[in-house]
Enzyme design. Structure first.
Site, PDB file in Angstrom:
ATOM      1  CD  GLU A  83      -8.100  -4.436   5.373  1.00  0.00           C
ATOM      2  OE1 GLU A  83      -8.331  -3.233   5.123  1.00  0.00           O
ATOM      3  OE2 GLU A  83      -7.460  -5.165   4.600  1.00  0.00           O
ATOM      4  CD  GLU A 113      -6.139  -8.304   2.708  1.00  0.00           C
ATOM      5  OE1 GLU A 113      -6.673  -7.185   2.745  1.00  0.00           O
ATOM      6  OE2 GLU A 113      -4.921  -8.465   2.602  1.00  0.00           O
ATOM      7  NE  ARG A 121      -4.687   0.559   3.894  1.00  0.00           N
ATOM      8  CZ  ARG A 121      -4.070  -0.575   3.559  1.00  0.00           C
ATOM      9  NH1 ARG A 121      -4.766  -1.673   3.350  1.00  0.00           N
ATOM     10  NH2 ARG A 121      -2.778  -0.618   3.401  1.00  0.00           N
ATOM     11  CG  ASP A 133      -5.000  -3.823   6.322  1.00  0.00           C
ATOM     12  OD1 ASP A 133      -5.063  -4.686   7.219  1.00  0.00           O
ATOM     13  OD2 ASP A 133      -4.914  -4.095   5.101  1.00  0.00           O
ATOM     14  CD1 TRP A 177       2.969 -12.238   4.669  1.00  0.00           C
ATOM     15  CD2 TRP A 177       1.213 -10.905   5.089  1.00  0.00           C
ATOM     16  NE1 TRP A 177       2.981 -11.229   3.764  1.00  0.00           N
ATOM     17  CE2 TRP A 177       1.924 -10.386   3.999  1.00  0.00           C
ATOM     18  CE3 TRP A 177       0.090 -10.207   5.553  1.00  0.00           C
ATOM     19  CZ2 TRP A 177       1.534  -9.205   3.335  1.00  0.00           C
ATOM     20  CZ3 TRP A 177      -0.300  -9.055   4.900  1.00  0.00           C
ATOM     21  CH2 TRP A 177       0.420  -8.568   3.798  1.00  0.00           C
ATOM     22  CG  HIS A 236      -1.447  -5.319   6.799  1.00  0.00           C
ATOM     23  ND1 HIS A 236      -1.155  -3.970   6.836  1.00  0.00           N
ATOM     24  CD2 HIS A 236      -1.972  -5.534   5.577  1.00  0.00           C
ATOM     25  CE1 HIS A 236      -1.481  -3.404   5.692  1.00  0.00           C
ATOM     26  NE2 HIS A 236      -1.980  -4.330   4.912  1.00  0.00           N
ATOM     27  CG  ASN A 244       0.700 -10.678  -4.434  1.00  0.00           C
ATOM     28  OD1 ASN A 244       1.619 -10.763  -5.245  1.00  0.00           O
ATOM     29  ND2 ASN A 244       0.499  -9.619  -3.670  1.00  0.00           N
ATOM     30  CD  GLU A 271      -7.709  -2.587  -0.685  1.00  0.00           C
ATOM     31  OE1 GLU A 271      -8.176  -3.719  -0.448  1.00  0.00           O
ATOM     32  OE2 GLU A 271      -6.536  -2.262  -0.436  1.00  0.00           O
ATOM     33  CG  HIS A 279      -8.098  -7.707  -1.199  1.00  0.00           C
ATOM     34  ND1 HIS A 279      -7.347  -8.827  -1.456  1.00  0.00           N
ATOM     35  CD2 HIS A 279      -7.222  -6.721  -0.947  1.00  0.00           C
ATOM     36  CE1 HIS A 279      -6.056  -8.518  -1.353  1.00  0.00           C
ATOM     37  NE2 HIS A 279      -5.956  -7.248  -1.041  1.00  0.00           N
ATOM     38  CE1 TYR A 307       2.928  -5.898   2.472  1.00  0.00           C
ATOM     39  CE2 TYR A 307       0.822  -5.270   3.427  1.00  0.00           C
ATOM     40  CZ  TYR A 307       1.551  -5.831   2.397  1.00  0.00           C
ATOM     41  OH  TYR A 307       0.911  -6.305   1.291  1.00  0.00           O
ATOM     42  CG  ASP A 341      -2.631  -8.373  -4.680  1.00  0.00           C
ATOM     43  OD1 ASP A 341      -2.745  -7.256  -4.141  1.00  0.00           O
ATOM     44  OD2 ASP A 341      -3.034  -9.420  -4.148  1.00  0.00           O
ATOM     45  NE  ARG A 356     -10.135  -5.908   3.536  1.00  0.00           N
ATOM     46  CZ  ARG A 356      -9.902  -5.244   2.406  1.00  0.00           C
ATOM     47  NH1 ARG A 356     -10.871  -4.516   1.855  1.00  0.00           N
ATOM     48  NH2 ARG A 356      -8.731  -5.300   1.824  1.00  0.00           N
ATOM     49  CG  HIS A 403      -4.511   2.147  -0.180  1.00  0.00           C
ATOM     50  ND1 HIS A 403      -3.953   1.146   0.554  1.00  0.00           N
ATOM     51  CD2 HIS A 403      -5.618   1.619  -0.763  1.00  0.00           C
ATOM     52  CE1 HIS A 403      -4.692   0.055   0.415  1.00  0.00           C
ATOM     53  NE2 HIS A 403      -5.699   0.321  -0.380  1.00  0.00           N
TER      54      HIS A 403
HETATM   55  C1  GCO Z   1      -5.029  -4.531   1.449  1.00  0.00           C
HETATM   56  C2  GCO Z   1      -4.098  -5.653   1.595  1.00  0.00           C
HETATM   57  C3  GCO Z   1      -2.934  -5.677   0.688  1.00  0.00           C
HETATM   58  C4  GCO Z   1      -2.478  -7.111   0.636  1.00  0.00           C
HETATM   59  C5  GCO Z   1      -1.998  -7.488  -0.704  1.00  0.00           C
HETATM   60  C6  GCO Z   1      -1.493  -8.906  -0.665  1.00  0.00           C
HETATM   61  O1  GCO Z   1      -5.839  -4.368   2.331  1.00  0.00           O
HETATM   62  O2  GCO Z   1      -4.983  -3.873   0.421  1.00  0.00           O
HETATM   63  O3  GCO Z   1      -3.818  -5.983   2.922  1.00  0.00           O
HETATM   64  O4  GCO Z   1      -1.924  -4.843   1.100  1.00  0.00           O
HETATM   65  O5  GCO Z   1      -1.530  -7.342   1.596  1.00  0.00           O
HETATM   66  O6  GCO Z   1      -3.043  -7.287  -1.578  1.00  0.00           O
HETATM   67  O7  GCO Z   1      -1.734  -9.617  -1.788  1.00  0.00           O
HETATM   68 MG    MG Z   2      -5.700  -5.664   3.923  1.00  0.00          MG
END
Ligand code: GCO
Ligand code: MG
Length: 403
Positions: free
Chosen positions: A237, A263, A148, A211, A403, A213, A38, A340, A313, A160, A317, A284, A123
């Site tokens: 996560e 991930e 989730r 998550d 991030w 992040h 991605n 997921e 994951h 996000y 993407d 993951r 999700h």
């Molecule tokens: C998840 C991820 C996604 C990623 C994305 C980035 O757990 O699904 O955190 O939201 O951020 O796949 O490439």
């Molecule tokens: Mg994630």
């Protein structure tokens, strides 16, 4: 011997960018591998076209392990997301070929099914807690056993993982990264309220995931884990960035909430300490970003020794080619945890016809030989690449943040 006679990279954007490797053989059988990274898609495309494909021509496609070792051990530059996604694409394509030659779905070559289906999580996200839980109820009504929960954070303009599209989120949304504001204090107040309301409304028979992040420090993550313990989350996560694997010791000291991470991991070295010290519960890493089926099985083998289960994951993407590969892996591996699942757009599904299917909270890879995923190249050509980035985060005072 089945000789590799050609290989090419197909870049397409049916709603989002995907990079696919197609390997051809002298027996007319071809294999597909996902190479999507991605926001850095063309780097992997070039790595494959300019540096890997010339070395593949003429090799025996059956020698999957040897080709993996050639590309990893034989290269001066090891690891890293670009390298490992390229190796993964080759590996997936070779397993696809082997399955097609054998006339068997890949999971049969990996030891056969260890379970009847692959439990997936959906999700549920919304701007408010009510909206998030309504989405969760929608998924539970469709049979999902795991959901989730992500909700908007009061006081923050955008969060996000909370999208306008109710069915999926497509976070790589701008040709130059957009910027979100982040406040740990506001976030930490919001999640326990989400989980408390979640258990009240959804009950206790559904797994609830969340998550983070990478947005917390270890001690903040420890506190959140502790706050959520009464609601028995299935996992938390990416609590904190994991370059320093020892970070997780601090989280572990403070909470029994299960932890998932990986991930963004590319190799077994990214999670060796996390697994050996039993600092996590779910790994993951997934097929495309962690060196393919061959390397992910090695990670899962190590994880199994330490009671760590898999949780690949599977956001949008990861292309249908990767999803197919992941489902064969998930079905066969003894220490599977959860997968997921965020389904792709109709345009993507049309470009990548696939044998996997959903029923009653589970995905199954299907019985087609190999990965069971194909590509319609004529259709793919109608969707040219579009540069797209994930957003970045700043704190409210303007500091650049994780991030
Ligand atoms: C998840 C991820 C996604 C990623 C994305 C980035 O757990 O699904 O955190 O939201 O951020 O796949 O490439
Ligand atoms: Mg994630």
């Amino acid at each position: 011997m089945i000789k590799i006679t050609g290989a090419k990279v197909i870049v397409t954007c049916p709603g989002r960018n995907f990079v696919t490797l197609k390997i051809e053989t002298d027996q007319g059988v071809y294999g597909l591998g996902d190479a999507t990274l991605n926001g850095r898609e063309l780097a992997v495309a070039s790595y494959l076209t300019d540096h890997v494909i010339p070395c593949l021509i003429g090799r025996d496609a059956h020698r999957i392990e040897d080709i993996w070792q050639f590309l990893y051990r034989g290269a001066y530059w090891r690891r890293g997301p670009v390298t490992m996604s390229a190796i993964a694409a080759v590996d997936m394509a070779l397993w696809d070929i082997k399955g097609k030659v054998a006339g068997l779905p890949l999971y049969q070559l990996l030891g056969g099914a260890s379970r009847d289906g692959v439990m997936v999580y959906a999700h549920a996200n919304g701007v408010s807690i009510e909206e998030t839980l309504e989405r969760a109820e929608h998924y539970i009504a469709q049979g999902y056993k795991a959901v989730r929960l992500q909700s908007g954070v009061p006081g923050l303009k955008s969060t996000y993982g909370v999208s306008k599209d109710k069915d999926r989120y497509e976070p790589a949304d701008a040709d130059i990264p957009s910027e979100n504001l982040w406040s740990t204090e506001k976030y930490l107040r919001s999640v326990p309220a989400l989980f408390e309301a979640g258990r009240e409304k959804l009950g206790w028979d559904v797994h609830l995931l969340h998550d983070i992040h990478h947005r917390l420090t270890p001690i903040e993550a420890g506190r959140l884990g502790k706050d959520l313990e009464p609601y028995r989350p299935f996992w938390l996560e990416d609590a904190t960035p994991a370059e320093n694997q020892a970070n997780f010791r601090l989280i572990r000291q403070h909470t029994t909430s299960p932890l998932a991470v990986g991930e963004v991991f590319n190799s077994i070295w990214d999670c060796k300490q996390l697994i050996e010290e039993q600092l996590i519960d779910y790994i993951r890493a997934t097929v495309v970003h962690a060196g393919g089926i061959t390397h992910l099985r090695r990670i899962a083998g190590l994880a199994d020794l330490y009671n760590v289960r898999t949780g690949c994951h599977g956001a949008t993407d990861l292309s249908p080619v990767c999803m197919g590969a992941a489902l064969h892996f998930d079905l066969s591996v003894p220490n599977f945890g959860v997968q997921e699942y965020m389904h792709h757009t109709e345009e993507t599904d049309a470009v990548f016809p696939h044998a996997y299917s959903y029923a009653d909270g589970m995905l199954h890879p299907g019985e087609a030989p190999g990965l069971g995923v194909d590509i319609d190249e004529a259709l793919a050509a109608k969707y040219p690449y579009r540069r797209a980035y994930l957003p970045v985060n700043r704190l409210e005072d303007g500091s650049m943040y994780n991030w």
